[in-house]
Design an enzyme around this catalytic site. Structure first.
Site, short mmCIF file in Angstrom:
data_model
loop_
_atom_site.label_atom_id
_atom_site.label_comp_id
_atom_site.label_asym_id
_atom_site.label_seq_id
_atom_site.Cartn_x
_atom_site.Cartn_y
_atom_site.Cartn_z
N LYS A 6 -27.81 -33.39 -35.15
CA LYS A 6 -27.12 -32.29 -35.81
C LYS A 6 -28.20 -31.43 -36.43
O LYS A 6 -29.25 -31.91 -36.82
CB LYS A 6 -26.23 -32.84 -36.92
CG LYS A 6 -25.63 -34.17 -36.59
CD LYS A 6 -25.00 -34.76 -37.82
CE LYS A 6 -25.31 -36.22 -38.04
NZ LYS A 6 -24.96 -37.16 -37.08
N MET A 11 -30.37 -30.48 -47.53
CA MET A 11 -29.39 -29.63 -46.83
C MET A 11 -28.85 -28.53 -47.72
O MET A 11 -27.68 -28.20 -47.69
CB MET A 11 -28.23 -30.50 -46.30
CG MET A 11 -28.70 -31.53 -45.29
SD MET A 11 -27.40 -32.61 -44.72
CE MET A 11 -27.37 -33.85 -46.00
N ASP A 40 -32.04 -37.37 -33.36
CA ASP A 40 -31.52 -36.19 -34.04
C ASP A 40 -32.39 -34.98 -33.71
O ASP A 40 -33.54 -35.13 -33.32
CB ASP A 40 -31.58 -36.40 -35.55
CG ASP A 40 -30.51 -37.35 -36.02
OD1 ASP A 40 -29.68 -37.75 -35.20
OD2 ASP A 40 -30.54 -37.69 -37.22
N1 SAH Z 1 -32.52 -38.73 -43.26
C1 SAH Z 1 -33.25 -37.54 -43.62
C2 SAH Z 1 -32.37 -36.45 -44.21
C3 SAH Z 1 -31.36 -35.92 -43.27
S1 SAH Z 1 -30.48 -34.58 -43.96
C4 SAH Z 1 -34.38 -37.91 -44.59
O1 SAH Z 1 -34.43 -39.02 -45.08
O2 SAH Z 1 -35.24 -37.05 -44.81
C5 SAH Z 1 -31.39 -33.20 -43.39
C6 SAH Z 1 -32.10 -32.51 -44.54
O3 SAH Z 1 -33.29 -33.18 -44.87
C7 SAH Z 1 -32.53 -31.12 -44.23
O4 SAH Z 1 -31.46 -30.19 -44.38
C8 SAH Z 1 -33.60 -30.89 -45.28
O5 SAH Z 1 -33.04 -30.65 -46.54
C9 SAH Z 1 -34.25 -32.24 -45.34
N2 SAH Z 1 -35.42 -32.31 -44.46
C10 SAH Z 1 -35.63 -33.14 -43.44
N3 SAH Z 1 -36.84 -32.95 -42.89
C11 SAH Z 1 -37.42 -31.96 -43.59
C12 SAH Z 1 -38.69 -31.30 -43.52
N4 SAH Z 1 -39.59 -31.63 -42.62
N5 SAH Z 1 -38.95 -30.34 -44.43
C13 SAH Z 1 -38.05 -30.00 -45.36
N6 SAH Z 1 -36.84 -30.58 -45.48
C14 SAH Z 1 -36.53 -31.56 -44.61
#
Ligand code: SAH
Length: 482
Positions: free
Chosen positions: A272, A385, A250
């Protein structure tokens, strides 16, 4: 130049060994000797509680308070673990005279045998020696090896030991045997052992011995890459990334993590980012199937944890439907990582008894949320998100009775060098985020615990305060998604 040491593994089972000294170091040596089945005797003035316990259990024999050379008469090895240089010297000299191997702890020059740093997986042992001169180097290397060999290597060793006769009978020639082993490593056996599928592993090997090792039909490892800081990968994730032929990742996966892959590994970005999908989900499924069927080691690498808003479930359903085996390696999800890196305990006895992970991905997902439940007190909400939906989140929460003074923290690029944390009250959320230009990826935490970010911050810059934002009129339309 001094000659190199000769490496050997000693069978000390049921053989008497003398240990001189009764402190912490002696205790460690005794533990290793007992594990090897040796019959330790000890000469020491005072004994540590653990050594005393072994004595009481009859596992160790005490033969006097002071070293005496007579004690060397029928032992195979002597270990001196005292902090008295004179005693150490005496032991070394007496052992030399009687041709008993001696290990004088921390004295390479006095020792005729050295105890290596080692990595142990069942009967498999990797021993590392620096020749006695640089034990730190050996220990450092040991730690690195620890991360590369998981305990399935112990299971592999045991399996091969059990089938040793059959393997020799089937492949009498050494070169053939070696080739057989290489093929086994390329096949599904290591994976079955990692997955603790002992019976299937056994069947696989028996089948391979009857016919010849089946090439891997391909499998996929679904790996959580965590939030960005490569230090937050699990050891399993690191190993899988290192071994991968193809990595389908991703966009959220950080460059630092991708750099851990082999140079010749193929990296395909299928990710995405908030708002637009660069590769359709079906196309991702096709790519996984195609590369797995070609027998490649495929890693499907996702930001955070693959099962938290990551569509990992859907991808596995497709793999199962097509008969492709898989493994899942969890990752540290954004809520957990961002909270830690912003100094926000997600639960706290005074403030929150539960935690909700919420997606605010699009208008549809915002509309279908159970807002009255989200507005309840004594809980922590983590919105994923959510950058585009901050106005809606703020308005709906307040409308359902959540106090406008409830603390929030918005964490952008959590755990990365460019992390920013914005902290304030719910009533300030949308305006302050716009004012500070907070972009995706960002995670929103709402709840009393978010207020602790100001006191408990430890990583990067202190939180930005929403109070510093200029008062701006609340926009009625949704702000632009970053
Ligand atoms: N599978 C991922 C989430 C995917 S959805 C997980 O478990 O973290 C993507 C969302 O995750 C982003 O829009 C944001 O809200 C959050 N996110 C992922 N990495 C991040 C980061 N380093 N800092 C802040 N938010 C993060």
């Amino acid at each position: 130049m001094a000659s190199a040491l000769f490496p050997l593994f000693a069978d000390l089972h049921d053989r008497p060994v003398l240990v001189v000294g009764g402190g912490a170091v002696a205790e460690r040596k005794l533990a290793a000797l007992l594990e090897a089945g040796a019959l330790p005797r000890i000469q020491a003035l005072a004994l540590s509680p653990a050594i005393q316990a072994w004595l009481d259990e009859g596992r160790v024999t005490w033969i006097g308070p002071r070293f005496h050379p007579r004690a060397l008469e029928d032992v195979w090895l002597v270990v001196a673990a005292t902090d008295d240089p004179q005693v150490n010297q005496e032991v070394a000299a007496a052992a030399q005279q009687r041709r008993v191997f001696a290990n004088i702890v921390d004295h390479a020059e006095l020792s005729s045998v050295h105890v290596p740093a080692r990595v142990q997986r069942g009967d498999l042992q990797i021993a590392i020696s620096s020749g006695g001169g640089a034990p730190m180097v050996a220990r450092h290397l040991r730690r690195q090896l620890e991360t590369f060999f998981d305990d399935s290597w112990g299971a592999l060793t045991a399996l091969f030991a059990r089938h040793r006769q059959a393997i020799r009978a089937r492949y009498p020639d050494t070169a053939q045997r070696r080739r057989f082993f290489e093929q086994v490593l390329q096949g599904d056996l290591p994976r079955l052992l990692r997955q603790r599928q002992q019976a299937r592993a056994e069947q696989w090997l028996e089948q391979a011995l009857r016919d010849s090792p089946a090439r891997s039909v391909g499998s996929v490892v679904l790996v959580g890459a965590g939030p960005g800081d490569p230090g937050l990968l699990t050891l399993h994730a690191l190993r899988a990334i290192n071994e991968a032929d193809v990595i389908l990742h991703d966009r959220l996966v950080s460059d630092e993590v991708l750099q851990l892959a082999r140079r010749d590994a193929q990296r395909i970005e299928v990710g995405k980012s908030a708002g637009h999908h660069s590769v359709r989900q079906e196309a991702i499924h096709e790519l996984m199937l195609e590369h797995a069927r070609a027998g490649r080691r495929v890693v499907r690498l996702k930001g955070g944890d693959p099962f938290v808003f990551g569509r990992g479930g859907e991808e596995l359903q497709v793999l199962r439907a097509h008969g492709i085996d898989f493994e899942v390696i969890p990752g540290i999800t954004a809520a957990v990582a961002c909270a830690a890196y912003a100094g926000i305990p997600l639960t706290h006895r005074d403030h929150a008894q539960s935690l909700r992970l919420v997606t605010a991905h699009c208008k549809d997902s915002l509309d279908t949320l159970d807002w009255p439940a989200l507005a309840q007190s004594r809980q922590t909400l983590a919105f994923y998100m959510g950058v585009a939906g901050l106005d809606t989140i703020q308005a709906r929460m307040v409308a359902e009775g959540c106090p406008p003074s409830t603390p929030f923290a918005l964490i952008e690029n959590g755990s990365r060098a460019n992390q920013r944390v914005l902290a304030g009250r719910l009533e300030q959320l949308a305006v302050a985020a716009r004012e500070h230009g907070i972009c995706s990826p960002a995670l929103l935490i709402i709840g009393e615990v978010a207020g602790l970010a100001v006191d408990l911050h430890w990583f990067g810059a202190p939180p930005l305060s929403a109070d510093q934002a200029r008062a701006l009129p609340v926009h009625t339309s949704l702000p632009h998604a970053a």
